[in-house]
Design a protein around this motif. Structure first.
Motif, PDB file in Angstrom:
ATOM      1  N   GLY A  17       0.745  -1.244   0.018  1.00 37.38           N
ATOM      2  CA  GLY A  17      -0.008   0.058  -0.080  1.00 37.38           C
ATOM      3  C   GLY A  17       0.832   1.287  -0.019  1.00 37.38           C
ATOM      4  N   PHE A  18       1.944   1.128  -0.679  1.00 34.88           N
ATOM      5  CA  PHE A  18       2.804   2.482  -0.510  1.00 34.88           C
ATOM      6  C   PHE A  18       2.078   3.534  -1.501  1.00 34.88           C
ATOM      7  CE2 PHE A  18       6.044  -0.275   0.917  1.00 34.88           C
ATOM      8  CZ  PHE A  18       6.877   0.640   1.771  1.00 34.88           C
ATOM      9  N   ASP A  19       2.177   4.723  -1.255  1.00 38.39           N
ATOM     10  CA  ASP A  19       1.339   5.703  -2.138  1.00 38.39           C
ATOM     11  C   ASP A  19       2.283   6.135  -3.285  1.00 38.39           C
ATOM     12  OD1 ASP A  19      -0.590   6.431   0.033  1.00 38.39           O
ATOM     13  OD2 ASP A  19       1.216   6.881   1.099  1.00 38.39           O
ATOM     14  N   VAL A  20       3.639   6.161  -3.357  1.00 39.41           N
ATOM     15  CA  VAL A  20       4.249   6.341  -4.312  1.00 39.41           C
ATOM     16  C   VAL A  20       5.659   5.299  -4.343  1.00 39.41           C
ATOM     17  CG1 VAL A  20       5.914   8.115  -5.533  1.00 39.41           C
ATOM     18  CG2 VAL A  20       3.859   8.829  -4.024  1.00 39.41           C
ATOM     19  N   ILE A  21       5.832   4.882  -5.897  1.00 33.71           N
ATOM     20  CA  ILE A  21       6.770   4.082  -6.071  1.00 33.71           C
ATOM     21  C   ILE A  21       7.975   4.934  -6.803  1.00 33.71           C
ATOM     22  CG2 ILE A  21       7.502   2.233  -7.391  1.00 33.71           C
ATOM     23  CD1 ILE A  21       5.030   0.932  -6.711  1.00 33.71           C
ATOM     24  N   HIS A  22       8.898   4.889  -6.244  1.00 34.93           N
ATOM     25  CA  HIS A  22      10.074   5.437  -7.037  1.00 34.93           C
ATOM     26  C   HIS A  22      11.092   4.657  -7.858  1.00 34.93           C
ATOM     27  CE1 HIS A  22      10.186   9.575  -4.541  1.00 34.93           C
ATOM     28  NE2 HIS A  22       9.208   8.780  -3.966  1.00 34.93           N
ATOM     29  N   HIS A  23      11.343   4.846  -9.197  1.00 36.11           N
ATOM     30  CA  HIS A  23      12.065   4.311 -10.040  1.00 36.11           C
ATOM     31  C   HIS A  23      11.100   3.369 -10.493  1.00 36.11           C
ATOM     32  CE1 HIS A  23      15.757   6.126  -8.219  1.00 36.11           C
ATOM     33  NE2 HIS A  23      15.444   5.337  -6.917  1.00 36.11           N
ATOM     34  N   ALA A  24      10.708   2.230 -10.133  1.00 34.49           N
ATOM     35  CA  ALA A  24       9.728   1.343 -10.919  1.00 34.49           C
ATOM     36  C   ALA A  24      10.433   0.411 -12.049  1.00 34.49           C
ATOM     37  CB  ALA A  24       8.236   1.995 -11.198  1.00 34.49           C
ATOM     38  N   HIS A  25      11.707   0.619 -11.996  1.00 42.24           N
ATOM     39  CA  HIS A  25      12.434  -0.135 -13.159  1.00 42.24           C
ATOM     40  C   HIS A  25      11.937  -1.495 -13.163  1.00 42.24           C
ATOM     41  CE1 HIS A  25      15.698   3.289 -12.636  1.00 42.24           C
ATOM     42  NE2 HIS A  25      14.618   3.673 -13.295  1.00 42.24           N
ATOM     43  N   GLY A  26      11.375  -2.123 -14.464  1.00 42.89           N
ATOM     44  CA  GLY A  26      10.926  -3.403 -14.629  1.00 42.89           C
ATOM     45  C   GLY A  26       9.648  -3.678 -14.239  1.00 42.89           C
ATOM     46  N   ILE A  27       8.743  -2.564 -14.326  1.00 40.81           N
ATOM     47  CA  ILE A  27       7.337  -2.586 -13.941  1.00 40.81           C
ATOM     48  C   ILE A  27       6.739  -3.277 -14.988  1.00 40.81           C
ATOM     49  CG2 ILE A  27       6.760  -0.501 -14.904  1.00 40.81           C
ATOM     50  CD1 ILE A  27       4.801  -0.141 -12.214  1.00 40.81           C
ATOM     51  N   THR A  28       5.673  -4.205 -14.522  1.00 35.85           N
ATOM     52  CA  THR A  28       4.891  -5.199 -15.712  1.00 35.85           C
ATOM     53  C   THR A  28       3.782  -4.448 -15.950  1.00 35.85           C
ATOM     54  OG1 THR A  28       3.911  -6.483 -14.218  1.00 35.85           O
ATOM     55  CG2 THR A  28       6.134  -7.138 -14.814  1.00 35.85           C
ATOM     56  N   ASP A  29       3.269  -4.901 -17.116  1.00 43.39           N
ATOM     57  CA  ASP A  29       1.756  -4.489 -17.585  1.00 43.39           C
ATOM     58  C   ASP A  29       0.832  -4.639 -16.640  1.00 43.39           C
ATOM     59  OD1 ASP A  29       3.038  -3.755 -19.819  1.00 43.39           O
ATOM     60  OD2 ASP A  29       1.904  -5.164 -21.190  1.00 43.39           O
ATOM     61  N   ASN A  30       0.803  -5.762 -15.929  1.00 44.43           N
ATOM     62  CA  ASN A  30      -0.332  -6.145 -14.718  1.00 44.43           C
ATOM     63  C   ASN A  30      -0.002  -5.238 -13.528  1.00 44.43           C
ATOM     64  OD1 ASN A  30      -1.503  -8.277 -16.294  1.00 44.43           O
ATOM     65  ND2 ASN A  30      -0.285  -9.866 -15.216  1.00 44.43           N
ATOM     66  N   GLN A  31       1.168  -4.932 -13.201  1.00 43.89           N
ATOM     67  CA  GLN A  31       1.403  -4.012 -12.275  1.00 43.89           C
ATOM     68  C   GLN A  31       0.914  -2.502 -12.489  1.00 43.89           C
ATOM     69  OE1 GLN A  31       5.636  -4.724 -11.480  1.00 43.89           O
ATOM     70  NE2 GLN A  31       5.107  -6.470  -9.897  1.00 43.89           N
ATOM     71  N   ILE A  32       1.231  -2.195 -13.759  1.00 47.71           N
ATOM     72  CA  ILE A  32       0.688  -0.700 -14.155  1.00 47.71           C
ATOM     73  C   ILE A  32      -0.863  -0.762 -13.991  1.00 47.71           C
ATOM     74  CG2 ILE A  32       0.265   0.512 -16.024  1.00 47.71           C
ATOM     75  CD1 ILE A  32       3.110  -0.181 -17.205  1.00 47.71           C
ATOM     76  N   GLU A  33      -1.511  -1.699 -14.454  1.00 43.33           N
ATOM     77  CA  GLU A  33      -2.873  -2.054 -14.021  1.00 43.33           C
ATOM     78  C   GLU A  33      -3.216  -1.712 -12.628  1.00 43.33           C
ATOM     79  OE1 GLU A  33      -6.674  -4.803 -15.042  1.00 43.33           O
ATOM     80  OE2 GLU A  33      -4.743  -5.193 -15.987  1.00 43.33           O
ATOM     81  N   LYS A  34      -2.560  -2.654 -11.914  1.00 38.63           N
ATOM     82  CA  LYS A  34      -2.617  -2.455 -10.387  1.00 38.63           C
ATOM     83  C   LYS A  34      -2.442  -1.059  -9.640  1.00 38.63           C
ATOM     84  CE  LYS A  34      -1.680  -5.081  -6.221  1.00 38.63           C
ATOM     85  NZ  LYS A  34      -3.076  -5.494  -5.786  1.00 38.63           N
ATOM     86  N   ALA A  35      -1.317  -0.548 -10.113  1.00 40.21           N
ATOM     87  CA  ALA A  35      -0.993   0.723  -9.819  1.00 40.21           C
ATOM     88  C   ALA A  35      -2.211   1.674  -9.953  1.00 40.21           C
ATOM     89  CB  ALA A  35       0.186   1.125 -10.286  1.00 40.21           C
ATOM     90  N   ALA A  36      -2.801   1.620 -11.166  1.00 44.38           N
ATOM     91  CA  ALA A  36      -3.749   2.525 -11.580  1.00 44.38           C
ATOM     92  C   ALA A  36      -5.099   2.414 -10.530  1.00 44.38           C
ATOM     93  CB  ALA A  36      -4.119   2.280 -13.101  1.00 44.38           C
ATOM     94  N   GLY A  37      -5.346   1.204 -10.424  1.00 45.61           N
ATOM     95  CA  GLY A  37      -6.481   0.671  -9.493  1.00 45.61           C
ATOM     96  C   GLY A  37      -6.291   1.371  -7.949  1.00 45.61           C
TER      97      GLY A  37
END
Length: 406
Positions: free
Chosen positions: A241-261
């Motif tokens: 439940g972190f509010d902000v992720i710094h760097h996020a190098h290697g983020i996946t499509d599913n994780q992008i969707e989850k972050a948006a939600g």
């Protein structure tokens, strides 16, 4: 002048007003009280002094929401002693100001060279015409034996178990002003050679420990950010439940969707600073398309990632700082334009979005009535038309001109 009008060929507001051609802005006591076309402003404020910027453009001043300019940068830039450390830090802040940056998110991690706390740094920069927001962090460096520091325990390394000591976490939450890289889920390589940091990227916390850390920060009504890279590290940050992720190098499509939600914000660092390659243009576009507020920051001072060194005309031996913000943002901003986004949307990467990360989007980051008059007069749009700070003609902070190249 307590009240003045400033006009230009066009004003990029980075707000719902978008771009105003032949625009003008009324500034009173450091705040914007009106912004519209020159024709409308001139009709209403005929007795107010006018600053005419001619063919230049006006836009919000830049925001770099992830830096290390006061704690770690001074000894890397100057042959200083402890006595002159903060003096060097203020000189570096001037470089940021010359580069069009009037707001910073400054990380405080604990430094073996100097024993400076958040309160020391805040006191030292009170007379600098910038808005500086401080993050109180824990730091883990991936040496052969991983070492740990924190913003509240000083210059001596701390044992790993202290990273999850509740009293230390509470002290960090109290000191913390925004969701910086408060907890390093992965060990960082920092500025060291790969051979020196073989454990860069190693996971530092368990999932339960991260959940407990987030709960403490939220109990103090503080947002919290994470240094997170690689699929597993990013997944742990999202689940905790972190509010902000710094760097996020290697983020996946599913994780992008989850972050948006989850309404998670992402701060990207094209210069590098992790054991993985920085986010690609395609990844940034996916984040933007998912309506995630994406910020680009320098994480300065850093050597550029190998693949970026040539593009930035850097031999990778020279650490790059605030002067590089427009240059590193340029490929991402250009890609947004090529994919149908407008110039205001692209400029948001280095203005409005990082202001939101700092929790100060109601104060600056866009040009709107009621906000601080923090803006630039430049030969073109920063990060799109121009990447060299010398093309920024004037920098205004809270209505006052603090840099002038006219």
């Amino acid at each position: 002048m307590a009240t003045y009008i400033i006009k230009a060929k066009k004003i990029l507001t980075v707000s719902k007003k978008g771009t105003i051609n032949h625009g003008a802005m009324v500034v009173q006591n450091g705040r914007i009280i009106n912004i519209s076309t020159w024709e409308k402003i001139n009709q209403k404020y005929q007795q107010v002094p006018v600053i005419d910027c001619g063919e230049n453009i006006i836009c919000p001043s830049l925001v770099d929401c992830h830096t290390h300019l006061l704690e770690f940068a001074p000894p890397s830039q100057f042959p200083i002693t402890k006595k002159t450390h903060l003096l060097a830090g203020k000189a570096i802040l001037l470089d940021a100001l010359y580069s069009g940056i009037t707001a910073l998110g400054e990380q405080v991690c604990g430094n073996p060279i100097c024993d400076l706390r958040v309160s020391d740094l805040k006191q030292a920069v009170q007379d600098v015409p910038m808005d500086i927001t401080f993050a109180a962090n824990c730091l883990s460096i991936g040496f052969q034996r991983i070492i740990h520091f924190s913003a509240v325990t000083g210059s001596a390394p701390i044992p790993r178990e202290n990273l999850v000591n509740k009293e230390i976490i509470k002290a960090l939450a109290v000191e913390n002003e925004y969701a910086g890289e408060n907890f390093f889920i992965n060990a960082t390589p920092a500025n060291f050679l790969k051979s020196e940091v073989p454990n860069a990227g190693e996971l530092i916390y368990s999932q339960q420990e991260l959940a407990d850390v987030v709960a403490i920060f939220h109990a103090y009504d503080k947002q919290i950010g994470a240094y997170a890279t690689g699929e597993q590290g990013i997944q742990m940050a999202l689940e905790a439940g972190f509010d902000v992720i710094h760097h996020a190098h290697g983020i996946t499509d599913n994780q992008i969707e989850k972050a948006a939600g989850l309404n998670t914000q992402v701060v990207t660092t094209p210069l590098g600073s992790t054991y993985l390659e920085p986010n690609s243009l395609e990844e940034i576009l996916k984040l933007v398309n998912a309506q995630i507020p994406v910020s680009i920051s320098t994480d300065a001072y850093l050597p550029p990632y190998e693949k970026n060194a040539v593009a930035l005309s850097n031999d990778r031996k020279t650490l790059m700082g605030p002067e590089a913000l427009m240059a590193i943002a340029n490929p991402y901003m250009t890609a947004m334009l090529e994919n149908g986004y407008g110039e205001n949307d692209a400029l948001a990467l280095i203005t409005r979005n990082p202001a939101k990360v700092l929790g100060k989007e109601d104060q600056f980051g866009s040009l709107e009535v009621g906000k601080d008059a923090n803006f630039l007069v430049a030969e073109g749009i920063p990060g799109i038309d121009i990447i060299n700070p010398s093309k920024i003609k004037s920098v205004y902070f809270q209505g006052g001109k603090v840099v002038s190249r006219l």
